[in-house]
Design a protein around this motif. Structure first.
Motif, PDB file in Angstrom:
ATOM      1  N   HIS A   1      39.662 -22.148 -12.510  1.00  0.00           N
ATOM      2  CA  HIS A   1      40.696 -22.282 -13.544  1.00  0.00           C
ATOM      3  C   HIS A   1      40.312 -23.198 -14.704  1.00  0.00           C
ATOM      4  N   GLY A   2      39.177 -23.863 -14.612  1.00  0.00           N
ATOM      5  CA  GLY A   2      38.749 -24.737 -15.704  1.00  0.00           C
ATOM      6  C   GLY A   2      39.093 -26.194 -15.464  1.00  0.00           C
ATOM      7  N   ARG A   3      38.350 -27.059 -16.107  1.00  0.00           N
ATOM      8  CA  ARG A   3      38.478 -28.506 -15.870  1.00  0.00           C
ATOM      9  C   ARG A   3      39.811 -29.084 -16.314  1.00  0.00           C
ATOM     10  N   ARG A   4      40.426 -28.483 -17.330  1.00  0.00           N
ATOM     11  CA  ARG A   4      41.663 -29.050 -17.861  1.00  0.00           C
ATOM     12  C   ARG A   4      42.853 -28.820 -16.927  1.00  0.00           C
ATOM     13  N   THR A   5      42.696 -27.982 -15.919  1.00  0.00           N
ATOM     14  CA  THR A   5      43.793 -27.750 -14.979  1.00  0.00           C
ATOM     15  C   THR A   5      43.848 -28.820 -13.893  1.00  0.00           C
ATOM     16  N   LEU A   6      42.824 -29.643 -13.796  1.00  0.00           N
ATOM     17  CA  LEU A   6      42.773 -30.653 -12.743  1.00  0.00           C
ATOM     18  C   LEU A   6      43.520 -31.918 -13.150  1.00  0.00           C
ATOM     19  N   SER A   7      44.177 -32.528 -12.180  1.00  0.00           N
ATOM     20  CA  SER A   7      44.836 -33.814 -12.407  1.00  0.00           C
ATOM     21  C   SER A   7      43.784 -34.916 -12.413  1.00  0.00           C
ATOM     22  N   ASP A   8      44.184 -36.115 -12.830  1.00  0.00           N
ATOM     23  CA  ASP A   8      43.270 -37.256 -12.797  1.00  0.00           C
ATOM     24  C   ASP A   8      42.769 -37.501 -11.380  1.00  0.00           C
TER      25      ASP A   8
ATOM     26  N   ILE B   1      38.838 -37.488  -9.995  1.00  0.00           N
ATOM     27  CA  ILE B   1      38.250 -38.614  -9.276  1.00  0.00           C
ATOM     28  C   ILE B   1      37.781 -38.166  -7.895  1.00  0.00           C
ATOM     29  N   ALA B   2      38.526 -37.269  -7.268  1.00  0.00           N
ATOM     30  CA  ALA B   2      38.146 -36.761  -5.948  1.00  0.00           C
ATOM     31  C   ALA B   2      36.792 -36.060  -5.999  1.00  0.00           C
ATOM     32  N   ILE B   3      36.513 -35.360  -7.088  1.00  0.00           N
ATOM     33  CA  ILE B   3      35.207 -34.730  -7.241  1.00  0.00           C
ATOM     34  C   ILE B   3      34.116 -35.785  -7.296  1.00  0.00           C
ATOM     35  N   LEU B   4      34.392 -36.888  -7.955  1.00  0.00           N
ATOM     36  CA  LEU B   4      33.411 -37.976  -8.063  1.00  0.00           C
ATOM     37  C   LEU B   4      33.095 -38.600  -6.710  1.00  0.00           C
ATOM     38  N   ILE B   5      34.139 -38.819  -5.895  1.00  0.00           N
ATOM     39  CA  ILE B   5      33.901 -39.522  -4.628  1.00  0.00           C
ATOM     40  C   ILE B   5      33.510 -38.571  -3.503  1.00  0.00           C
ATOM     41  N   GLY B   6      33.812 -37.277  -3.658  1.00  0.00           N
ATOM     42  CA  GLY B   6      33.296 -36.272  -2.726  1.00  0.00           C
ATOM     43  C   GLY B   6      34.059 -36.125  -1.424  1.00  0.00           C
ATOM     44  N   SER B   7      34.404 -37.230  -0.774  1.00  0.00           N
ATOM     45  CA  SER B   7      35.110 -37.157   0.503  1.00  0.00           C
ATOM     46  C   SER B   7      36.026 -38.359   0.644  1.00  0.00           C
ATOM     47  N   GLY B   8      37.014 -38.201   1.509  1.00  0.00           N
ATOM     48  CA  GLY B   8      37.956 -39.280   1.732  1.00  0.00           C
ATOM     49  C   GLY B   8      37.593 -40.096   2.963  1.00  0.00           C
ATOM     50  N   SER B   9      38.621 -40.505   3.672  1.00  0.00           N
ATOM     51  CA  SER B   9      38.416 -41.281   4.894  1.00  0.00           C
ATOM     52  C   SER B   9      38.824 -40.446   6.095  1.00  0.00           C
ATOM     53  N   VAL B  10      38.825 -41.061   7.248  1.00  0.00           N
ATOM     54  CA  VAL B  10      39.204 -40.350   8.474  1.00  0.00           C
ATOM     55  C   VAL B  10      40.649 -39.875   8.421  1.00  0.00           C
TER      56      VAL B  10
ATOM     57  N   ALA C   1      39.975 -36.664  -0.001  1.00  0.00           N
ATOM     58  CA  ALA C   1      39.494 -37.314  -1.224  1.00  0.00           C
ATOM     59  C   ALA C   1      40.591 -37.360  -2.280  1.00  0.00           C
ATOM     60  N   VAL C   2      41.404 -36.306  -2.360  1.00  0.00           N
ATOM     61  CA  VAL C   2      42.487 -36.271  -3.345  1.00  0.00           C
ATOM     62  C   VAL C   2      43.551 -37.309  -3.003  1.00  0.00           C
ATOM     63  N   GLU C   3      43.906 -37.414  -1.740  1.00  0.00           N
ATOM     64  CA  GLU C   3      44.903 -38.398  -1.321  1.00  0.00           C
ATOM     65  C   GLU C   3      44.410 -39.818  -1.587  1.00  0.00           C
ATOM     66  N   LEU C   4      43.144 -40.050  -1.298  1.00  0.00           N
ATOM     67  CA  LEU C   4      42.555 -41.363  -1.558  1.00  0.00           C
ATOM     68  C   LEU C   4      42.550 -41.661  -3.055  1.00  0.00           C
ATOM     69  N   SER C   5      42.228 -40.656  -3.865  1.00  0.00           N
ATOM     70  CA  SER C   5      42.224 -40.839  -5.317  1.00  0.00           C
ATOM     71  C   SER C   5      43.620 -41.143  -5.842  1.00  0.00           C
TER      72      SER C   5
ATOM     73  N   ILE D   1      30.580 -47.029  -7.711  1.00  0.00           N
ATOM     74  CA  ILE D   1      29.690 -46.962  -8.868  1.00  0.00           C
ATOM     75  C   ILE D   1      29.859 -45.634  -9.604  1.00  0.00           C
ATOM     76  N   SER D   2      30.054 -44.543  -8.857  1.00  0.00           N
ATOM     77  CA  SER D   2      30.256 -43.233  -9.487  1.00  0.00           C
ATOM     78  C   SER D   2      31.506 -43.224 -10.357  1.00  0.00           C
ATOM     79  N   ILE D   3      32.585 -43.830  -9.854  1.00  0.00           N
ATOM     80  CA  ILE D   3      33.830 -43.892 -10.618  1.00  0.00           C
ATOM     81  C   ILE D   3      33.636 -44.720 -11.882  1.00  0.00           C
ATOM     82  N   ILE D   4      33.025 -45.886 -11.747  1.00  0.00           N
ATOM     83  CA  ILE D   4      32.828 -46.778 -12.892  1.00  0.00           C
ATOM     84  C   ILE D   4      31.918 -46.129 -13.936  1.00  0.00           C
ATOM     85  N   ALA D   5      30.861 -45.451 -13.465  1.00  0.00           N
ATOM     86  CA  ALA D   5      29.931 -44.809 -14.396  1.00  0.00           C
ATOM     87  C   ALA D   5      30.619 -43.692 -15.178  1.00  0.00           C
ATOM     88  N   ALA D   6      31.459 -42.909 -14.507  1.00  0.00           N
ATOM     89  CA  ALA D   6      32.152 -41.812 -15.182  1.00  0.00           C
ATOM     90  C   ALA D   6      33.113 -42.341 -16.246  1.00  0.00           C
ATOM     91  N   LEU D   7      33.838 -43.396 -15.914  1.00  0.00           N
ATOM     92  CA  LEU D   7      34.770 -43.970 -16.876  1.00  0.00           C
ATOM     93  C   LEU D   7      34.029 -44.583 -18.065  1.00  0.00           C
TER      94      LEU D   7
END
Length: 233
Positions: A27-34, A38-47, A51-55, A89-95
């Protein structure tokens, strides 16, 4: 029986809204929420969370404000369960890339005519800083901007400014005039008694060396205070 983590939290097992990579492709990048970006940047969440919930949790801690998020350090981001140093570091670098893109999009200012020009020139250097810094702008004749010079760094409450260093930088760069600036990480724009006292001291010193001190501007992330505009010079 409870399913093991790997089975419960594989991307294919997530709901559609928790699969941001696929959503971006379809659907394109503009359809994604913040949070999804961020979830794409961190890749995975916790147990216990994706990743989306963590973001979402990270954003909620920053009042869902990306400007506040960009102020967090690696150590502060690592306090969230599921965020290690590499993800932080991935989050900080992207921002930071986003901030630099915005800086590049601004047209260069070659001549200082107003306090707004001062703010626009130095906001990219001050924005999101958790500590105070003191910069000067060096101007040639006709107020042509020639140099931006960092004089000192400090803590959240202030920074020490040595007048000898200020005018050494001015003389080395053939300044006709200079403009003083510093930031207030707290967001409070009002100058302190020390700010006003320092300004008067530097104005007086500049007169002795025939270098005009035209203004002292206090800068926050989204506003500024000009002592010259307010008659405090």
């Amino acid at each position: 029986m409870e399913l093991p983590y790997q089975q419960k939290f594989t991307i294919k097992a997530w709901a559609e809204e928790d699969r941001p990579r696929e959503k971006l492709l379809q659907h394109g990048r503009r359809t994604l929420s913040d949070a999804e970006l961020i979830a794409i940047l961190i890749g995975s969440g916790s147990v216990t969370e994706s990743a989306v919930e963590l973001s979402k949790k990270i954003l909620h801690s920053c009042q869902n404000d990306l400007n506040l998020l960009s102020k967090l350090s690696v150590q502060e981001l690592c306090k969230f369960k599921g965020i290690g140093e590499a993800k932080a570091i991935s989050i900080i670098a992207a921002l930071e890339l986003g901030r630099r893109r915005k800086e590049i999009e601004l047209p260069p200012i070659e001549k200082i005519n107003t306090s707004r020009d001062i703010f626009n020139v130095l906001l990219p250097y001050y924005k999101d800083l958790p500590h105070e810094e003191f910069w000067i702008l060096v101007l040639a004749k006709s107020n042509k901007l020639t140099h931006k010079i960092l004089i000192s760094k400090g803590g959240q409450a202030g920074t020490i400014v040595d007048s000898k260093i200020v005018f050494k930088a001015a003389l080395e760069n053939n300044a006709a005039n200079i403009i003083l600036t510093h930031n207030h990480p707290s967001g409070n724009l009002r100058p302190s008694h020390e700010d006003i006292s320092l300004t008067k001291k530097l104005v007086a010193a500049g007169k002795l060396m025939d270098i005009g001190v035209l203004d002292h501007v206090i800068i926050t992330d989204d506003a500024f205070f000009s002592m010259a505009d307010e008659g405090l010079m």
